[in-house]
Design a protein around this motif. Structure first.
Motif, PDB file in Angstrom:
ATOM      1  N   ALA A 151       0.836  -0.809   0.013  1.00  0.00           N
ATOM      2  CA  ALA A 151       0.275  -0.017   0.166  1.00  0.00           C
ATOM      3  C   ALA A 151       1.109   1.074   0.075  1.00  0.00           C
ATOM      4  O   ALA A 151       0.526   2.401   0.942  1.00  0.00           O
ATOM      5  CB  ALA A 151      -0.638  -0.040   1.116  1.00  0.00           C
ATOM      6  N   ASP A 152       1.629   1.143  -0.514  1.00  0.00           N
ATOM      7  CA  ASP A 152       3.139   2.027  -0.821  1.00  0.00           C
ATOM      8  C   ASP A 152       3.144   3.280  -1.368  1.00  0.00           C
ATOM      9  O   ASP A 152       2.934   3.836  -3.371  1.00  0.00           O
ATOM     10  CB  ASP A 152       4.229   1.708  -1.441  1.00  0.00           C
ATOM     11  N   VAL A 153       1.281   4.719  -0.824  1.00  0.00           N
ATOM     12  CA  VAL A 153       1.507   5.481  -1.741  1.00  0.00           C
ATOM     13  C   VAL A 153       2.182   6.285  -1.824  1.00  0.00           C
ATOM     14  O   VAL A 153       2.476   7.212  -2.956  1.00  0.00           O
ATOM     15  CB  VAL A 153       0.546   6.167   0.179  1.00  0.00           C
ATOM     16  N   ALA A 154       3.906   6.968  -1.003  1.00  0.00           N
ATOM     17  CA  ALA A 154       4.597   7.564  -2.045  1.00  0.00           C
ATOM     18  C   ALA A 154       4.509   7.081  -3.150  1.00  0.00           C
ATOM     19  O   ALA A 154       5.473   8.006  -4.428  1.00  0.00           O
ATOM     20  CB  ALA A 154       5.831   7.965  -1.110  1.00  0.00           C
ATOM     21  N   TYR A 155       5.123   5.347  -3.469  1.00  0.00           N
ATOM     22  CA  TYR A 155       5.752   5.238  -4.208  1.00  0.00           C
ATOM     23  C   TYR A 155       4.858   5.559  -5.246  1.00  0.00           C
ATOM     24  O   TYR A 155       5.602   6.191  -6.927  1.00  0.00           O
ATOM     25  CB  TYR A 155       5.988   3.598  -4.166  1.00  0.00           C
ATOM     26  N   ALA A 156       3.805   5.030  -5.598  1.00  0.00           N
ATOM     27  CA  ALA A 156       2.417   5.245  -6.195  1.00  0.00           C
ATOM     28  C   ALA A 156       2.614   6.495  -6.888  1.00  0.00           C
ATOM     29  O   ALA A 156       2.441   6.738  -7.526  1.00  0.00           O
ATOM     30  CB  ALA A 156       0.951   5.000  -5.346  1.00  0.00           C
ATOM     31  N   ALA A 157       2.422   7.669  -5.601  1.00  0.00           N
ATOM     32  CA  ALA A 157       2.757   9.311  -6.460  1.00  0.00           C
ATOM     33  C   ALA A 157       3.521   9.897  -7.063  1.00  0.00           C
ATOM     34  O   ALA A 157       3.108  10.206  -7.899  1.00  0.00           O
ATOM     35  CB  ALA A 157       2.193   9.884  -4.652  1.00  0.00           C
ATOM     36  N   VAL A 158       4.260   8.804  -6.584  1.00  0.00           N
ATOM     37  CA  VAL A 158       5.875   9.480  -7.588  1.00  0.00           C
ATOM     38  C   VAL A 158       5.458   9.169  -8.524  1.00  0.00           C
ATOM     39  O   VAL A 158       6.131   9.534  -9.125  1.00  0.00           O
ATOM     40  CB  VAL A 158       7.160   9.453  -6.170  1.00  0.00           C
ATOM     41  N   THR A 159       5.044   7.648  -8.908  1.00  0.00           N
ATOM     42  CA  THR A 159       5.757   7.286 -10.217  1.00  0.00           C
ATOM     43  C   THR A 159       4.416   8.189 -10.855  1.00  0.00           C
ATOM     44  O   THR A 159       5.056   8.459 -12.574  1.00  0.00           O
ATOM     45  CB  THR A 159       5.187   5.922 -10.331  1.00  0.00           C
ATOM     46  N   ALA A 160       3.373   8.323 -10.575  1.00  0.00           N
ATOM     47  CA  ALA A 160       1.834   8.629 -11.481  1.00  0.00           C
ATOM     48  C   ALA A 160       2.750  10.178 -11.585  1.00  0.00           C
ATOM     49  O   ALA A 160       2.154  10.860 -12.835  1.00  0.00           O
ATOM     50  CB  ALA A 160       0.668   8.998 -10.624  1.00  0.00           C
ATOM     51  N   TRP A 161       3.085  10.990 -10.832  1.00  0.00           N
ATOM     52  CA  TRP A 161       3.729  12.439 -11.208  1.00  0.00           C
ATOM     53  C   TRP A 161       4.310  11.965 -12.542  1.00  0.00           C
ATOM     54  O   TRP A 161       5.069  13.058 -12.950  1.00  0.00           O
ATOM     55  CB  TRP A 161       4.689  13.151  -9.989  1.00  0.00           C
ATOM     56  N   ALA A 162       5.802  11.078 -11.982  1.00  0.00           N
ATOM     57  CA  ALA A 162       6.850  10.898 -13.184  1.00  0.00           C
ATOM     58  C   ALA A 162       5.944  10.961 -13.971  1.00  0.00           C
ATOM     59  O   ALA A 162       6.095  11.239 -16.228  1.00  0.00           O
ATOM     60  CB  ALA A 162       7.585   9.382 -13.605  1.00  0.00           C
ATOM     61  N   LEU A 163       5.163  10.305 -14.564  1.00  0.00           N
ATOM     62  CA  LEU A 163       4.344   9.556 -16.153  1.00  0.00           C
ATOM     63  C   LEU A 163       3.256  11.067 -16.160  1.00  0.00           C
ATOM     64  O   LEU A 163       3.616  11.480 -17.274  1.00  0.00           O
ATOM     65  CB  LEU A 163       3.512   8.805 -15.533  1.00  0.00           C
ATOM     66  N   PHE A 164       3.071  11.524 -15.688  1.00  0.00           N
ATOM     67  CA  PHE A 164       2.112  13.079 -16.018  1.00  0.00           C
ATOM     68  C   PHE A 164       3.155  13.724 -16.534  1.00  0.00           C
ATOM     69  O   PHE A 164       2.805  14.615 -17.494  1.00  0.00           O
ATOM     70  CB  PHE A 164       1.562  13.448 -14.291  1.00  0.00           C
ATOM     71  N   GLY A 165       4.372  14.219 -16.287  1.00  0.00           N
ATOM     72  CA  GLY A 165       5.374  15.040 -16.314  1.00  0.00           C
ATOM     73  C   GLY A 165       6.144  14.706 -18.005  1.00  0.00           C
ATOM     74  O   GLY A 165       5.527  15.168 -18.768  1.00  0.00           O
ATOM     75  N   ILE A 166       6.263  12.787 -18.112  1.00  0.00           N
ATOM     76  CA  ILE A 166       5.935  12.757 -19.705  1.00  0.00           C
ATOM     77  C   ILE A 166       4.801  12.568 -20.701  1.00  0.00           C
ATOM     78  O   ILE A 166       5.187  13.519 -21.706  1.00  0.00           O
ATOM     79  CB  ILE A 166       6.174  10.424 -19.950  1.00  0.00           C
TER      80      ILE A 166
END
Length: 437
Positions: A208-223
């Motif tokens: 349930a890693d909120v931090a990992y999921a949020a940062v990965t989603a943020w990187a994908l949004f940047g792409i």
């Protein structure tokens, strides 16, 4: 928080980590300003428009990561916290990671790209090892509010950094390939993105890693943003001015775009004012799908964690009754103070009491048994283990229950309670439990 009495070495180790962290932040600030290096990250990114490159604003996540690690480093020198396992177990990886981060900035901005790649892989390794040492899940609150808050803070720092550096490592690989004369296609980038997305989904479901999921989603949004119609990614308006202002190999290697920009950025070339690389709808669509998949995985992970926590709580609540019912009736006497005449009759027959064959387990003994169950239910929940109570407190063989999944023994405090009960019943005080779990 538990009462901790750290030795001076624990505090000094924390101070050393704090010093290394501050030094890495200073190096980052100097490199970002172009001090001591010929190039900045922004200049390298402008001339290396690979599909995995996020938009510039998404790199602000480093501010969040540094703040989290600042909190980690400061807490690590507080005497009450310095000896906690979450700090002792992660300090070597944190210190090595800070050194790797600063080293990567130097090599990358001096165009030692393959050395920089080795360094960033090492950096990623330290972060992954730190996450493993923490062993934290967001839904695990069995350790108490204070301990949970500290472990959450430490975990968030390592998790957020791991997620971002995972993307940065693959980005570094595509930049290196471009320097070698190979432009990574949208198809290859899609495969890399799929691997990154799978890793994020796995973390979300398992921990349930909120931090990992949020940062990965943020990187994908940047792409996605970099592949948008309004982006200057892959356009001469962003590439050519940077080539004119900086000395980069890709700007003078004589290759045709997108492997080199010397010919393209010639003022006589009609392409010097247009976009040189087509945006990819395939990349946009895949990133959108992966963001959704990570979100769904995170919700699933939270629900899974809550269900596991409730199951562990149910086991603990039912521990006392089931433990007592599983005892041999011959070994169970009446509650203390409720049947002394019966005690005398049993003692006269040689069946009970401290000198009898089967020691009477009174209310206090059953309370200890319940404590054993509760301690191991919490342990199993904290470590994600399957909790199995494989016996009751047996003063004859001095055996204790254990976590059937990992074989961990009881905490020392609980074992001490069992020893005291043994002595009270006139039995040997030795308890066969091994080290504290």
């Amino acid at each position: 928080l538990p009462a901790l009495h750290p030795s001076m070495s624990d505090v000094l180790e924390g101070v050393a980590v704090l010093v290394v962290f501050v030094a890495s932040v200073v190096v980052n600030g100097l490199v970002s300003a172009g001090v001591g290096v010929p190039l900045t990250n922004v200049e390298v990114a402008a001339t290396h428009p690979v599909f995995l490159l996020p938009a510039g604003f998404t790199f602000a996540v480093w501010g969040v990561i540094y703040l989290l690690f600042l909190a980690y480093a400061v807490m690590g020198v507080v005497p009450r916290l310095a000896r906690m396992p979450v700090f002792k177990d992660t300090r070597p990886y944190a210190a090595a990671g800070f050194v790797a981060n600063a080293s990567w900035l130097y090599f990358f901005n001096n165009q030692y790209f393959w050395i920089a790649f080795i360094v960033i892989v090492a950096y990623l390794w330290t972060l992954v090892r730190g996450l493993q040492a923490i062993g934290f899940t967001f839904t695990d609150v069995s350790a108490g509010c204070g301990d949970y808050a500290v472990r959450l803070s430490v975990h968030a720092a390592f998790s957020a950094a791991t997620a971002w550096v995972s993307v940065a490592t693959m980005l570094q690989l595509e930049i290196n390939l471009l320097e070698e004369g190979y432009f990574s296609s949208a198809d290859l980038t899609a495969a890399i993105l799929a691997l990154l997305g799978i890793a994020a989904c796995a973390r979300a479901v398992d921990a349930a890693d909120v931090a990992y999921a949020a940062v990965t989603a943020w990187a994908l949004f940047g792409i996605i943003s970099n592949q948008g119609a309004d982006s200057t990614w892959g356009c001469a308006s962003a590439i050519c001015p940077t080539c004119l202002e900086s000395d980069q190999r890709i700007c003078s290697n004589g290759r045709e775009a997108p492997l080199g920009w010397q010919l393209t950025c010639d003022p006589s070339n009609s392409l010097s004012s247009g976009c040189l690389i087509d945006k990819s709808n395939q990349i946009i669509g895949l990133c959108q799908f992966l963001i959704g998949a990570v979100a769904v995985s995170l919700v699933s992970g939270v629900l899974r964690g809550l269900l596991l926590t409730r199951s562990a709580d149910a086991v603990q609540r039912g521990g006392n009754a089931s433990a007592y019912m599983s005892m041999d009736p011959k070994e169970v006497g009446p509650l203390e103070g409720s049947g002394r005449s019966d005690d005398r009759r049993r003692s006269s027959r040689g069946e009970g009491g401290p000198s009898g064959v089967g020691p009477r387990l009174d209310f206090k003994a059953r309370s200890v048994t319940h404590g054993l169950r509760s301690a191991h239910g919490a342990h199993a929940s904290r470590h994600g283990h399957v909790f199995t109570f494989d016996g009751v407190l047996s003063f004859g063989s001095h055996s204790l229950s254990h976590c059937a999944f990992c074989g961990c023994a009881l905490a020392a405090a609980t074992a001490g309670a069992a020893r005291a009960q043994c002595r009270r019943l006139g039995r040997p005080a030795a308890v066969d439990g091994g080290q504290g779990g």
